[in-house]
Enzyme design. Structure first.
Site, PDB file in Angstrom:
ATOM      1  N   ILE A 207      10.884  13.022  33.550  1.00  0.00           N
ATOM      2  CA  ILE A 207      10.287  13.441  32.279  1.00  0.00           C
ATOM      3  C   ILE A 207      10.865  12.485  31.249  1.00  0.00           C
ATOM      4  O   ILE A 207      12.076  12.451  31.039  1.00  0.00           O
ATOM      5  CB  ILE A 207      10.622  14.894  31.874  1.00  0.00           C
ATOM      6  CG1 ILE A 207       9.955  15.908  32.795  1.00  0.00           C
ATOM      7  CG2 ILE A 207      10.189  15.139  30.419  1.00  0.00           C
ATOM      8  CD1 ILE A 207      10.219  17.360  32.424  1.00  0.00           C
ATOM      9  N   TYR A 208      10.003  11.682  30.670  1.00  0.00           N
ATOM     10  CA  TYR A 208      10.421  10.739  29.637  1.00  0.00           C
ATOM     11  C   TYR A 208       9.484  10.840  28.444  1.00  0.00           C
ATOM     12  O   TYR A 208       8.271  10.998  28.620  1.00  0.00           O
ATOM     13  CB  TYR A 208      10.413   9.295  30.162  1.00  0.00           C
ATOM     14  CG  TYR A 208      11.570   8.986  31.069  1.00  0.00           C
ATOM     15  CD1 TYR A 208      12.815   8.646  30.534  1.00  0.00           C
ATOM     16  CD2 TYR A 208      11.434   9.035  32.446  1.00  0.00           C
ATOM     17  CE1 TYR A 208      13.893   8.367  31.359  1.00  0.00           C
ATOM     18  CE2 TYR A 208      12.504   8.760  33.283  1.00  0.00           C
ATOM     19  CZ  TYR A 208      13.727   8.423  32.734  1.00  0.00           C
ATOM     20  OH  TYR A 208      14.788   8.153  33.559  1.00  0.00           O
TER      21      TYR A 208
ATOM     22  N   GLY B 254       8.757  16.905  25.524  1.00  0.00           N
ATOM     23  CA  GLY B 254       9.427  17.131  26.804  1.00  0.00           C
ATOM     24  C   GLY B 254       9.216  18.545  27.306  1.00  0.00           C
ATOM     25  O   GLY B 254       9.022  18.766  28.505  1.00  0.00           O
TER      26      GLY B 254
ATOM     27  N   ASN C  42      23.563  11.288  30.311  1.00  0.00           N
ATOM     28  CA  ASN C  42      22.368  11.629  29.525  1.00  0.00           C
ATOM     29  C   ASN C  42      22.514  13.069  29.011  1.00  0.00           C
ATOM     30  O   ASN C  42      21.902  14.003  29.513  1.00  0.00           O
ATOM     31  CB  ASN C  42      21.099  11.469  30.376  1.00  0.00           C
ATOM     32  CG  ASN C  42      19.836  11.546  29.554  1.00  0.00           C
ATOM     33  OD1 ASN C  42      19.852  11.987  28.403  1.00  0.00           O
ATOM     34  ND2 ASN C  42      18.733  11.131  30.147  1.00  0.00           N
TER      35      ASN C  42
ATOM     36  N   TYR D  13      17.736  20.674  30.120  1.00  0.00           N
ATOM     37  CA  TYR D  13      17.538  21.416  31.364  1.00  0.00           C
ATOM     38  C   TYR D  13      18.369  22.693  31.399  1.00  0.00           C
ATOM     39  O   TYR D  13      17.905  23.733  31.879  1.00  0.00           O
ATOM     40  CB  TYR D  13      17.791  20.525  32.576  1.00  0.00           C
ATOM     41  CG  TYR D  13      16.714  19.476  32.715  1.00  0.00           C
ATOM     42  CD1 TYR D  13      15.386  19.847  32.930  1.00  0.00           C
ATOM     43  CD2 TYR D  13      17.001  18.130  32.603  1.00  0.00           C
ATOM     44  CE1 TYR D  13      14.385  18.901  33.031  1.00  0.00           C
ATOM     45  CE2 TYR D  13      16.001  17.172  32.702  1.00  0.00           C
ATOM     46  CZ  TYR D  13      14.701  17.564  32.914  1.00  0.00           C
ATOM     47  OH  TYR D  13      13.702  16.632  33.004  1.00  0.00           O
TER      48      TYR D  13
END
Length: 175
Positions: A97-98, A109, A136, A143
């Site tokens: 997912i970018y 996102g 990151n 998440y």
């Protein structure tokens, strides 16, 4: 802001996929990595033939996030043997997912993640999983906010640099 559309990527979209893939990977990872390692990764991971093969794989899907006919992000999911590591028929991997830097923090996102969750429910899998580079922090927080928990680590090679990814999963109740 106008409505962001989520559209499945097809073979005719490979050039757009290469562009958004390279752009967002550079935006996300260029500072802490060498130019040589970045160039190697970008040339191999976003090569036309590699992307064509991935798009043609029935167990992999790509989706664009589009605003005003401009691709601003993308998602890649994998089922079964297309998964990069676990290859569990009861799982869906979110491989990527970018989102373009200028659209970070604008729920793009989340829209892409919601698409992955929808696919997981349609496929009736028991869990979602993914790997996130340990540096990151933005993605890790995203998440965790969506209920993912850490369950393992693996090494991701960026050129000649071994980097640690945190593996995360979200158990689903798809009854």
């Amino acid at each position: 802001m106008e409505t962001i559309q989520i559209k499945k990527v097809t073979i005719i979209d490979i050039e757009k996929l290469q562009n958004i893939g390279r752009q967002t990977f550079l935006e996300t990872f260029s500072k802490p990595n060498t130019e040589e390692n970045m160039n190697h990764y970008l040339s191999t991971s976003f090569a036309f033939d590699k992307l064509k093969k991935e798009i043609e794989n029935p167990d992999s899907e790509f989706f664009f996030a589009i605003l005003n006919d401009v691709v601003i992000g993308y998602l890649k999911t994998n089922l079964g043997d297309a998964q990069t590591e676990l290859k569990d028929n009861n799982a869906l991997e979110i491989e990527r997912i970018y989102v373009s830097k200028e659209f970070l923090g604008k729920k793009v996102g989340q829209l892409l993640y919601d698409k992955a969750l929808q696919i997981a429910k349609q496929e009736k899998v028991g869990y979602l999983w993914l790997g996130v580079w340990e540096q990151n922090h933005r993605a890790l927080a995203f998440y965790k906010k969506n209920g993912f928990v850490e369950f393992d680590k693996h090494i991701f090679k960026l050129g000649n640099d071994p980097q640690t990814d945190i593996m995360m999963k979200l158990t689903l109740n798809c009854l």
